[in-house]
Write a protein that holds these residues in place. Sequence first.
Motif, PDB file in Angstrom:
ATOM      1  N   VAL A   1     -44.370   4.671 -47.585  1.00  0.00           N
ATOM      2  CA  VAL A   1     -43.003   4.114 -47.604  1.00  0.00           C
ATOM      3  C   VAL A   1     -42.488   4.231 -49.037  1.00  0.00           C
ATOM      4  CG1 VAL A   1     -41.598   2.042 -47.250  1.00  0.00           C
ATOM      5  CG2 VAL A   1     -43.576   2.482 -45.744  1.00  0.00           C
TER       6      VAL A   1
ATOM      7  N   SER B   1     -42.210  -7.444 -53.104  1.00  0.00           N
ATOM      8  CA  SER B   1     -43.234  -6.638 -52.434  1.00  0.00           C
ATOM      9  C   SER B   1     -43.319  -5.275 -53.111  1.00  0.00           C
ATOM     10  CB  SER B   1     -42.884  -6.477 -50.948  1.00  0.00           C
ATOM     11  OG  SER B   1     -41.672  -5.744 -50.797  1.00  0.00           O
TER      12      SER B   1
ATOM     13  N   LEU C   1     -44.527  -2.961 -43.504  1.00  0.00           N
ATOM     14  CA  LEU C   1     -44.940  -2.345 -44.764  1.00  0.00           C
ATOM     15  C   LEU C   1     -46.448  -2.478 -44.958  1.00  0.00           C
ATOM     16  CD1 LEU C   1     -44.178  -1.069 -47.522  1.00  0.00           C
ATOM     17  CD2 LEU C   1     -43.823  -3.395 -48.372  1.00  0.00           C
TER      18      LEU C   1
ATOM     19  N   SER D   1     -37.852   0.547 -50.499  1.00  0.00           N
ATOM     20  CA  SER D   1     -38.381   0.918 -49.179  1.00  0.00           C
ATOM     21  C   SER D   1     -37.517   1.930 -48.438  1.00  0.00           C
ATOM     22  CB  SER D   1     -38.554  -0.325 -48.302  1.00  0.00           C
ATOM     23  OG  SER D   1     -37.290  -0.859 -47.954  1.00  0.00           O
TER      24      SER D   1
ATOM     25  N   SER E   1     -38.849 -10.153 -50.197  1.00  0.00           N
ATOM     26  CA  SER E   1     -38.547  -8.725 -50.044  1.00  0.00           C
ATOM     27  C   SER E   1     -38.344  -8.044 -51.388  1.00  0.00           C
ATOM     28  CB  SER E   1     -37.305  -8.541 -49.167  1.00  0.00           C
ATOM     29  OG  SER E   1     -36.169  -9.126 -49.774  1.00  0.00           O
TER      30      SER E   1
ATOM     31  N   ILE F   1     -38.330  -4.306 -50.528  1.00  0.00           N
ATOM     32  CA  ILE F   1     -37.722  -4.044 -49.223  1.00  0.00           C
ATOM     33  C   ILE F   1     -36.198  -4.071 -49.295  1.00  0.00           C
ATOM     34  CG2 ILE F   1     -37.485  -4.878 -46.844  1.00  0.00           C
ATOM     35  CD1 ILE F   1     -40.215  -3.828 -47.260  1.00  0.00           C
TER      36      ILE F   1
ATOM     37  N   CYS G   1     -48.307  -0.187 -42.476  1.00  0.00           N
ATOM     38  CA  CYS G   1     -48.235   1.224 -42.864  1.00  0.00           C
ATOM     39  C   CYS G   1     -49.218   1.549 -43.987  1.00  0.00           C
ATOM     40  CB  CYS G   1     -46.806   1.570 -43.312  1.00  0.00           C
ATOM     41  SG  CYS G   1     -45.635   1.667 -41.943  1.00  0.00           S
ATOM     42  N   ARG G   2     -49.398   0.617 -44.892  1.00  0.00           N
ATOM     43  CA  ARG G   2     -50.355   0.821 -45.976  1.00  0.00           C
ATOM     44  C   ARG G   2     -51.763   1.026 -45.404  1.00  0.00           C
ATOM     45  NH1 ARG G   2     -49.206  -3.568 -48.746  1.00  0.00           N
ATOM     46  NH2 ARG G   2     -47.534  -2.583 -49.915  1.00  0.00           N
TER      47      ARG G   2
END
Length: 354
Positions: free
Chosen positions: A270, A288, A260, A337, A285, A292, A263-264
Amino acid sequence: MSKRSEKTIVDIAAELNLSVSTVSRALHDNPNISARTKDKVKKMARKLGYRPNALAAGLRNNKSKTIGLIIPRISMFFPATITTIMQNKLQEHGYNLIICQSNDSYEQEVALVNTLYSARVDGLAVSTTLYTSDFSHFDIFKEQHIPLVFFDRVPLEKNAKVIKGDDFLGGFTATEHLILKGCKDIVHISGPLSCSLYIERVAGHKKALQQYKLPFKKTRMFYQELTRDNALKACKQIFAQKPYPDGIFAANDTTALTILEYCRGINVRVPEDLKIIGYSNDPRSEISTPSITSIDQSPEMMGERVAAALIELLKAPAAPQKQSPEIIPIRLIERASSEGKNVVKAAAKKPAKK
């Protein structure tokens, strides 16, 4: 500096001009000893710094009232939760827990097993290392009829009590969830296949692809220790060139969170461009951004069942024999996510391993 000599009940008896047997009974709250004498004995014991010798008592009655626990790492959410539950449950039955971590070293695991055996623990619970394939160092516990319970990471073939998660269904459920959300090109980042967990999760992943008629691509599989550094290395390979995958199933939440973050940094959105699911339902999770999606492994239930199994075996040790593993259920925790409407109809039947 000289070491201070240990005070014994003989010293307490000499100070109070009492017999050793009277002091012993007073310290153990024997009802035949007066409250006044008990008070005098306990005050003198504190003054002298007397410590009861649990090891000697254990040798006399052949019980140490301790249980050994070997886990890969205490810092990980899943084993840490199990450890807390086990300690609380075992203390209710008068047992203390000796907690050891192997740091995923086979050599360290062997050394810890020998140390705990020498310490005369009354039972042993183990989640093995990622690389344990020879389990013969545990045989001494079986031969001496000392309760032994494997949990989470377990031997595939061993005549012992086994308590494990439903990792095949977990792998299937995670992959199926991504497919239902429309993902057709799914990466799976697995742990090493030397460990029972990941053998079964990969099998579940493959079954989901097969059931929904999607190809299994070796180029979309990664087998590695599930650390942040390894997750970053995998990300560099995954996003080195297009087309990017539209779904990633990470076999732990540390890896999912690292993906994650990566990817940012490369402007992959996402869940719009990529959907992610992790495994373990680590508290991180949930907090975030985005949160997630993960597979919950019911660590509280597993901790309770491992403790209960040990207590049951301590009361009536079972003869070594082939036993069916006890399976702890998993459940999908859907979060942001992998957000989006289902675009594929779910399979009607629960998957079978074969």
